[in-house]
Design a protein around this motif. Structure first.
Motif, PDB file in Angstrom:
ATOM      1  N   UNK A  89       0.855  -1.199   0.000  1.00 10.69           N
ATOM      2  CA  UNK A  89       0.000   0.000   0.000  1.00 10.69           C
ATOM      3  C   UNK A  89       0.886   1.242   0.000  1.00 10.69           C
ATOM      4  N   UNK A  90       1.436   1.629  -1.139  1.00  7.61           N
ATOM      5  CA  UNK A  90       2.417   2.727  -1.165  1.00  7.61           C
ATOM      6  C   UNK A  90       1.914   4.070  -0.645  1.00  7.61           C
ATOM      7  N   UNK A  91       0.598   4.260  -0.551  1.00  7.86           N
ATOM      8  CA  UNK A  91       0.088   5.503   0.044  1.00  7.86           C
ATOM      9  C   UNK A  91       0.500   5.628   1.500  1.00  7.86           C
ATOM     10  N   UNK A  92       0.913   4.521   2.110  1.00  9.77           N
ATOM     11  CA  UNK A  92       1.288   4.528   3.528  1.00  9.77           C
ATOM     12  C   UNK A  92       2.752   4.903   3.751  1.00  9.77           C
ATOM     13  N   UNK A  93       3.500   5.158   2.684  1.00 12.02           N
ATOM     14  CA  UNK A  93       4.921   5.498   2.807  1.00 12.02           C
ATOM     15  C   UNK A  93       5.079   7.018   2.811  1.00 12.02           C
ATOM     16  N   UNK A  94       5.758   7.544   3.833  1.00 13.23           N
ATOM     17  CA  UNK A  94       6.081   8.974   3.862  1.00 13.23           C
ATOM     18  C   UNK A  94       6.886   9.315   2.617  1.00 13.23           C
ATOM     19  N   UNK A  95       6.668  10.489   2.093  1.00 15.13           N
ATOM     20  CA  UNK A  95       7.341  10.897   0.859  1.00 15.13           C
ATOM     21  C   UNK A  95       7.530  12.390   0.844  1.00 15.13           C
ATOM     22  N   UNK A  96       8.457  12.846   0.026  1.00 15.42           N
ATOM     23  CA  UNK A  96       9.425  12.101  -0.784  1.00 15.42           C
ATOM     24  C   UNK A  96      10.643  11.678   0.045  1.00 15.42           C
TER      25      UNK A  96
END
Length: 117
Positions: A89-96
């Motif tokens: 679920x890449x929306x859960x990764x802080x970015x950038x």
């Protein structure tokens, strides 16, 4: 430290766009990875977190609706379990996340990228 800068980003993210603008205006060469088009592996995310020097939970976007839906704040999950969930679920990764050599920085705020410029 390698001179090449790499940014892991989501094009629709305002912090990602602002960090990209700072990189472009710096004149430094960099590569951008849209991790929605080129998904991170568990191994690569673990490597990025190690380079950031942050606890896994600090790289989790705990304010995302999906994080609430999955009850991630209430659940006792191992780092490996959290990393797997973030990769799925890449929306859960802080970015950038910006990487240069053996170091990485979470660009929240975007000005954090200046560490590499």
């Amino acid at each position: 430290m390698s001179d090449k800068i790499l940014i892991y980003q989501k094009p629709g993210c305002s912090k990602c766009r602002a960090t990209l603008a700072l990189l472009r205006s710096s004149g430094k060469e960099f590569d951008a990875v849209n991790y929605y088009e080129a998904p991170l592996t568990v191994e690569r995310l673990r490597e990025l977190i190690d380079k950031l020097g942050l606890p896994v939970r600090d790289v989790l976007r705990s304010d995302e609706p999906l994080a609430h839906h999955l009850g991630l704040a209430e659940r006792q999950l191992s780092d490996d379990e959290l990393i797997r969930i973030m990769v799925e679920n890449p929306d859960l990764i802080q970015r950038p996340i910006v990487v240069r050599g053996d170091e990485a920085v979470l660009c929240r705020p975007p000005e954090n990228v200046k560490k590499f410029l």
